[in-house]
Design a protein around this motif. Structure first.
Motif, PDB file in Angstrom:
ATOM      1  N   ALA A  68       0.830  -1.217   0.000  1.00  0.00           N
ATOM      2  CA  ALA A  68       0.000   0.000   0.000  1.00  0.00           C
ATOM      3  C   ALA A  68       0.863   1.265   0.000  1.00  0.00           C
ATOM      4  CB  ALA A  68      -0.913  -0.004   1.226  1.00  0.00           C
ATOM      5  N   GLY A  69       2.156   1.102   0.194  1.00  0.00           N
ATOM      6  CA  GLY A  69       3.044   2.276   0.188  1.00  0.00           C
ATOM      7  C   GLY A  69       2.844   3.173   1.394  1.00  0.00           C
ATOM      8  N   LEU A  70       2.587   2.574   2.566  1.00  0.00           N
ATOM      9  CA  LEU A  70       2.423   3.403   3.767  1.00  0.00           C
ATOM     10  C   LEU A  70       3.710   4.201   3.984  1.00  0.00           C
ATOM     11  CD1 LEU A  70       0.440   1.151   6.264  1.00  0.00           C
ATOM     12  CD2 LEU A  70      -0.403   2.781   4.572  1.00  0.00           C
ATOM     13  N   PRO A  71       3.588   5.395   4.549  1.00  0.00           N
ATOM     14  CA  PRO A  71       4.706   6.338   4.487  1.00  0.00           C
ATOM     15  C   PRO A  71       5.859   6.083   5.458  1.00  0.00           C
ATOM     16  CG  PRO A  71       2.801   7.320   5.588  1.00  0.00           C
ATOM     17  CD  PRO A  71       2.358   5.985   5.088  1.00  0.00           C
ATOM     18  N   ASP A  72       5.615   5.367   6.557  1.00  0.00           N
ATOM     19  CA  ASP A  72       6.652   5.288   7.580  1.00  0.00           C
ATOM     20  C   ASP A  72       7.590   4.107   7.304  1.00  0.00           C
ATOM     21  OD1 ASP A  72       8.134   4.859   9.919  1.00  0.00           O
ATOM     22  OD2 ASP A  72       6.545   5.727  11.170  1.00  0.00           O
ATOM     23  N   ARG A  73       8.741   4.398   6.689  1.00  0.00           N
ATOM     24  CA  ARG A  73       9.672   3.336   6.266  1.00  0.00           C
ATOM     25  C   ARG A  73      10.173   2.513   7.456  1.00  0.00           C
ATOM     26  NH1 ARG A  73      10.333   2.296   0.753  1.00  0.00           N
ATOM     27  NH2 ARG A  73      12.439   1.539   1.213  1.00  0.00           N
ATOM     28  N   ASP A  74      10.343   3.161   8.596  1.00  0.00           N
ATOM     29  CA  ASP A  74      10.826   2.416   9.765  1.00  0.00           C
ATOM     30  C   ASP A  74       9.803   1.366  10.194  1.00  0.00           C
ATOM     31  OD1 ASP A  74      13.050   3.950   9.709  1.00  0.00           O
ATOM     32  OD2 ASP A  74      12.388   5.349  11.277  1.00  0.00           O
ATOM     33  N   ARG A  75       8.549   1.788  10.176  1.00  0.00           N
ATOM     34  CA  ARG A  75       7.510   0.821  10.538  1.00  0.00           C
ATOM     35  C   ARG A  75       7.459  -0.337   9.535  1.00  0.00           C
ATOM     36  NH1 ARG A  75       2.126   4.070  12.668  1.00  0.00           N
ATOM     37  NH2 ARG A  75       3.055   4.810  14.610  1.00  0.00           N
ATOM     38  N   LEU A  76       7.586  -0.013   8.258  1.00  0.00           N
ATOM     39  CA  LEU A  76       7.526  -1.081   7.248  1.00  0.00           C
ATOM     40  C   LEU A  76       8.646  -2.083   7.476  1.00  0.00           C
ATOM     41  CD1 LEU A  76       6.693   0.928   3.987  1.00  0.00           C
ATOM     42  CD2 LEU A  76       5.138  -0.153   5.620  1.00  0.00           C
ATOM     43  N   ALA A  77       9.852  -1.567   7.718  1.00  0.00           N
ATOM     44  CA  ALA A  77      10.992  -2.467   7.946  1.00  0.00           C
ATOM     45  C   ALA A  77      10.756  -3.298   9.201  1.00  0.00           C
ATOM     46  CB  ALA A  77      12.277  -1.661   8.061  1.00  0.00           C
ATOM     47  N   ALA A  78      10.230  -2.671  10.246  1.00  0.00           N
ATOM     48  CA  ALA A  78       9.973  -3.398  11.491  1.00  0.00           C
ATOM     49  C   ALA A  78       8.883  -4.450  11.276  1.00  0.00           C
ATOM     50  CB  ALA A  78       9.564  -2.415  12.593  1.00  0.00           C
ATOM     51  N   ILE A 111       6.745 -11.843  -0.926  1.00  0.00           N
ATOM     52  CA  ILE A 111       7.848 -11.700  -1.891  1.00  0.00           C
ATOM     53  C   ILE A 111       7.784 -10.315  -2.545  1.00  0.00           C
ATOM     54  CG2 ILE A 111       8.831 -12.622  -4.024  1.00  0.00           C
ATOM     55  CD1 ILE A 111       7.497 -15.347  -3.193  1.00  0.00           C
ATOM     56  N   GLN A 112       6.573  -9.920  -2.934  1.00  0.00           N
ATOM     57  CA  GLN A 112       6.417  -8.589  -3.534  1.00  0.00           C
ATOM     58  C   GLN A 112       6.881  -7.502  -2.555  1.00  0.00           C
ATOM     59  OE1 GLN A 112       2.560  -7.813  -5.249  1.00  0.00           O
ATOM     60  NE2 GLN A 112       2.949  -5.618  -5.468  1.00  0.00           N
ATOM     61  N   ALA A 113       6.487  -7.648  -1.299  1.00  0.00           N
ATOM     62  CA  ALA A 113       6.864  -6.635  -0.307  1.00  0.00           C
ATOM     63  C   ALA A 113       8.384  -6.567  -0.144  1.00  0.00           C
ATOM     64  CB  ALA A 113       6.185  -6.937   1.033  1.00  0.00           C
ATOM     65  N   TRP A 114       9.026  -7.732  -0.078  1.00  0.00           N
ATOM     66  CA  TRP A 114      10.496  -7.716   0.034  1.00  0.00           C
ATOM     67  C   TRP A 114      11.104  -7.009  -1.173  1.00  0.00           C
ATOM     68  CZ3 TRP A 114      12.221  -7.897   4.510  1.00  0.00           C
ATOM     69  CH2 TRP A 114      11.878  -8.865   5.457  1.00  0.00           C
ATOM     70  N   CYS A 115      10.569  -7.275  -2.339  1.00  0.00           N
ATOM     71  CA  CYS A 115      11.109  -6.606  -3.536  1.00  0.00           C
ATOM     72  C   CYS A 115      10.918  -5.094  -3.431  1.00  0.00           C
ATOM     73  CB  CYS A 115      10.439  -7.132  -4.800  1.00  0.00           C
ATOM     74  SG  CYS A 115      10.942  -8.801  -5.239  1.00  0.00           S
ATOM     75  N   LEU A 116       9.727  -4.683  -2.998  1.00  0.00           N
ATOM     76  CA  LEU A 116       9.469  -3.238  -2.912  1.00  0.00           C
ATOM     77  C   LEU A 116      10.402  -2.575  -1.907  1.00  0.00           C
ATOM     78  CD1 LEU A 116       5.565  -3.290  -3.092  1.00  0.00           C
ATOM     79  CD2 LEU A 116       7.151  -2.536  -4.873  1.00  0.00           C
ATOM     80  N   LEU A 117      10.873  -3.358  -0.931  1.00  0.00           N
ATOM     81  CA  LEU A 117      11.856  -2.812   0.011  1.00  0.00           C
ATOM     82  C   LEU A 117      13.283  -2.998  -0.496  1.00  0.00           C
ATOM     83  CD1 LEU A 117      10.376  -3.974   3.455  1.00  0.00           C
ATOM     84  CD2 LEU A 117      10.158  -1.727   2.374  1.00  0.00           C
ATOM     85  N   GLY A 118      13.429  -3.584  -1.675  1.00  0.00           N
ATOM     86  CA  GLY A 118      14.759  -3.783  -2.251  1.00  0.00           C
ATOM     87  C   GLY A 118      15.516  -4.962  -1.673  1.00  0.00           C
ATOM     88  N   SER A 119      14.814  -5.842  -0.930  1.00  0.00           N
ATOM     89  CA  SER A 119      15.493  -6.967  -0.267  1.00  0.00           C
ATOM     90  C   SER A 119      15.497  -8.194  -1.171  1.00  0.00           C
ATOM     91  CB  SER A 119      14.783  -7.300   1.049  1.00  0.00           C
ATOM     92  OG  SER A 119      14.768  -6.174   1.877  1.00  0.00           O
TER      93      SER A 119
END
Ligand code: GLC
Length: 797
Positions: A580-590, A644-652
């Motif tokens: 969904a592209g939520l804005p808080d990158r720290d939260r997404l990584a956590a 898998i999609q989420a990991w890709c969107l985070l570049g992992s």
């Protein structure tokens, strides 16, 4: 580790070397109109158009063995009396090692060598003719003359498959089967037919609108039409009495309808013969006019082989739209064909018929149908477009859609909060793939009143999304969301779905992107405001410190939070926070870190953990399910694709590919896995159950469509957009590069990616036909052209 089979060297067939598979390992023979399932042992059903209304052959639900009856060819040695079948079952002639099967794209081949007779039978459905063909070749390898009787056998259902089951005692009085001597064919029908979807016994004043035919390319020596006569009392398909005492050659007007056709062969040493059976239907109004021609075709091997070659050519065309050569050959077998093959089968079958779904209950799922579409649009845009129209026709003006529908105006509103939004996914993927914006002007009726354009339907969905938020500003849960088993969270006050909110955000983002392309600014502010309200509501209420909670139940009770005993964390509210592209990158990584730490297993990530071990009626079915299976904590493969999609969107790139690999079918010991190792199953039992690693509900799952798109769009990173083909790979750093091909808007892109710096993401430069381009979007090339793309990955500025 027991092995029952493996892929052929070219990856195009799955070879079953031991036919005693732990469950029926099946294939689909179908052309989108005529359908047959077939196991390595010849078990399976056949239907025309609809598995409910157009059922040709019967399946005995919950029978043992589980794949009976089927498409059986018996052989009897007229001198020794020995009887076997060309597939190992139903006779089960020992040793089973005399048999091998191969499932390929649109066909199944079974080879055997029994008593000096080498046989091969190929089952398929022609691409351009609605019937199934069983082409058997028998070769006398015994060194002496042989006298053989060959009998092809099917058990008919004839019409409404559910009524056939629940009204069998009466149904059998309405079957008619007769043999047409001139044509050498059996014809079968039922003199009454129920067309309602429910399993009603209400007798309508009509007969089944088709004649089934069963024919063979050689003179028929004898035939049978009644199951009771063919099988005999206290017997089964394994030892039919008819093969001992001979077939009656009598027509039937009462009983369980079957078709058995006998041909007699005399084979000298080294001689071989083709025996070609053909099963199908003819619509009643055309019956007299067409029957001779219909049963007269495919009587010689050359015509059959040509039809089989056309099936192969059609699958080559379909599967040839994407290709990959990565450093991982195991992944390539799936990337090059089997994932797309499964996705196309699920799209054509509509998820309703398998050895898990019997085609008698649920209709087509709205969200399932929308998701299946996104896989097929790459190679079959016209069919995807037709599916978009079908989905539009299941919608009311207020944007509500049928949860299940039957395609004939019948369906069911359930109040699942996610269903309508899937329409946005199907439409926008179609548009990005094809650039055919004219679709938006196509008109389709609403279920309740009037009609509107596809754009009107999209806007109705957006209104639905904003219509009735819950107390936290999140969508009301209703009867469920993507997870059907969270069906009582909604409670009296509606509850709220946090995943639903994320999903709405992701879909509204898609809609906003489209409206920008359309330059329709007047529609944008409301939708943007709705999207922003949902984002704020999620970020204000749903963050739990280390991950996003799953839902608010009745009276605001949190579900999917640390303090719950069971179901503390759910997969979808972590992956979709990213999607969904939520804005808080720290939260997404956590959130993704918590997903890894708490849900990951050797088989892939679990859907939630810990699994529920006590029934909680305020949550629903998930808590009633045995722990570690299905939605209650299994590795549910479909949402694993979103991880898998989420990991890709985070570049992992490492985490993405590792998850992709873990989920590939065939990585678990075949006895433990039990289901087919060449296609995805709905779920793999998790480590919370003693049968960990056991898969179930193979074939008819959205996993295939999503894995296909996620692998090509996000790992290999060849993604359609309105402006052109986006190049954005996210791969393991150890990959020196890869090659891939993709057809996009009629042009073929041959992509070679180099990764000299060992990065996981980031594109340093792209050359198209030898010329550098700015950015990473290749503007569409003319249809019919081939375009060479050279990509250098690397750290970007
Ligand atoms: C099944 C359904 C699908 C649902 C999923 C999770 O796969 O077909 O629609 O989303 O289960 O409950």
């Amino acid at each position: 580790m027991a092995s029952f089979g493996h892929f052929s060297d070219d990856g195009r067939e799955f070879l079953i070397t031991d036919v005693r598979t732990p469950s029926p390992w099946i294939n689909y023979l179908q052309n989108g109109r005529y359908f047959a399932t077939i196991s390595a042992n010849g078990g399976g059903i056949s239907y025309d158009r609809s598995p409910l209304h157009g059922r040709i052959t019967r399946y005995r639900i919950n029978d043992v063995p589980p794949d009976r009856p089927g498409k059986y060819i018996y052989v009897k040695d007229r001198d020794s009396g020995d009887v076997w079948s060309l597939t190992w079952q139903p006779v089960g002639h020992e040793p089973a090692s005399d048999y091998r099967a191969a499932h390929g794209f649109g066909y199944t081949r079974v080879e055997a060598g029994v008593g000096g007779i080498a046989s091969s039978v190929v089952f398929f459905v022609p691409a351009d003719d609605d019937r199934e063909i069983w082409k058997a070749t028998l070769r006398n390898a015994s060194g002496r003359p042989r006298r053989l009787t060959v009998v092809g056998y099917v058990e008919f259902a004839l019409g409404h498959a559910l009524v056939d089951l629940i009204n069998q005692c009466d149904d059998q009085h309405f079957n008619r089967v007769h043999f047409d001597k001139d044509l050498g064919a059996l014809f079968a029908t039922k003199t009454y037919w129920v067309t309602e979807t429910r399993g009603t016994q209400h007798q309508e004043n009509k007969e089944w609108d088709r004649w089934a035919f069963f024919t063979v390319n050689r003179p028929v020596a004898a035939y049978e039409t009644v199951r009771e006569r063919f099988i005999g009392p206290f017997r089964s398909e394994s030892r039919p009495a008819g093969l001992e005492k001979g077939l009656s050659s009598k027509d039937m007007d009462c009983g369980n309808a079957v078709g058995a056709l006998q041909v007699d062969l005399e084979l000298g040493a080294g001689e071989s013969a083709d025996v070609i059976f053909s099963l199908g239907v003819i619509a009643k109004p055309e019956f007299e006019r067409k029957k001779a021609a219909v049963v007269g075709t495919y009587r010689d091997a050359a015509a059959v082989d040509a039809a089989l070659a056309r099936v192969a050519a059609e699958w080559d065309r379909f599967l040839g739209h994407t290709r990959a050569a990565t450093p991982d050959p195991e992944a390539d077998v799936f990337l090059n064909s089997w994932i797309a093959y499964q996705a196309k089968v699920a799209f054509d079958v509509g998820r309703v018929a398998s050895f898990y779904y019997w085609g008698i209950g649920r209709g087509y799922g709205y969200r399932d149908t929308a998701q299946d579409t996104v896989a097929v649009v790459i190679a079959d845009a016209a069919r995807a477009r037709a599916r978009v129209g079908l989905l539009a026709r299941q919608m009311r003006r207020d944007g509500q859609v049928y949860h299940h529908f039957y395609g004939d105006g019948q369906g069911e509103f359930t109040g699942h909060c996610d269903d309508p939004l899937w329409f946005i996914l199907a439409v926008t993927e179609y548009l990005k793939e094809t650039g055919d914006l004219a679709l938006l002007d196509a008109r389709e009726p609403f279920l309740d009143a009037g009609e509107g354009t596809i754009l009107d339907h999209l806007l109705a969905v957006a209104r639905f999304a904003g219509a009735d938020p819950g107390p936290h500003g999140l969508p009301k849960f209703g009867r469920g969301d993507w997870n059907d088993t969270l069906d009582y969270i909604g409670g009296r006050d509606g509850g709220e779905s946090v995943w639903g909110a994320m999903f709405y955000v992701a879909m509204l983002n898609r809609l906003l992107e489209l409206l920008e392309v359309l330059q329709a600014p007047e529609k944008v502010p409301d939708i943007r405001a709705l999207r922003d309200r949902l984002v704020t509501a999620i970020e204000t209420h749903a963050w739990d410190g280390e991950w996003y909670v799953r839902a608010f139940g009745e009276a605001g009770r949190k579900i999917g939070t640390k303090t719950n005993r069971y179901g503390q964390i759910f997969i979808n509210t972590q992956s979709w926070a990213v999607i969904a592209g939520l804005p808080d990158r720290d939260r997404l990584a956590a959130a993704m870190g918590s997903l890894s730490a708490r849900l990951d297993t050797p088989y892939g990530p679990k859907i939630c953990a810990p699994a529920f071990r006590e029934i909680d009626p305020t949550i629903g079915l998930i808590t009633r399910c045995v722990w570690g299976k299905k939605e209650n904590g299994a590795v549910f493969c479909h949402p694993a694709a979103w991880v898998i999609q989420a990991w890709c969107l985070l570049g992992s790139g490492e985490a993405a590919f590792e998850t992709f690999k873990k989920l590939l079918p065939g990585r678990i010991d075949q006895t433990t896995f039990s289901a087919e190792p060449y296609v995805y199953s709905q779920y793999i039992t998790s480590d919370e159950h003693e049968t960990a690693g056991k898969a179930s509900h193979s074939w008819q799952t959205g996993t295939a469509a999503w894995m296909y798109r996620v692998a090509y769009d996000h790992i290999l990173g060849l993604r359609p957009s309105y402006a052109g083909l986006v190049i954005d790979p996210v791969i393991p750093s150890s990959w020196p590069g890869f090659k891939a091909e993709r057809v996009f808007r009629g042009a073929r892109y041959l992509v070679e990616v180099g990764n000299p710096e060992g990065v996981t993401s980031g594109v340093a430069s792209i050359d198209v036909d030898g010329r550098p381009i700015d950015g990473n979007v290749i503007a569409p090339r003319p249809a019919g052209t081939v375009c060479r793309v050279s990509v250098k990955m690397g750290r970007t500025a």
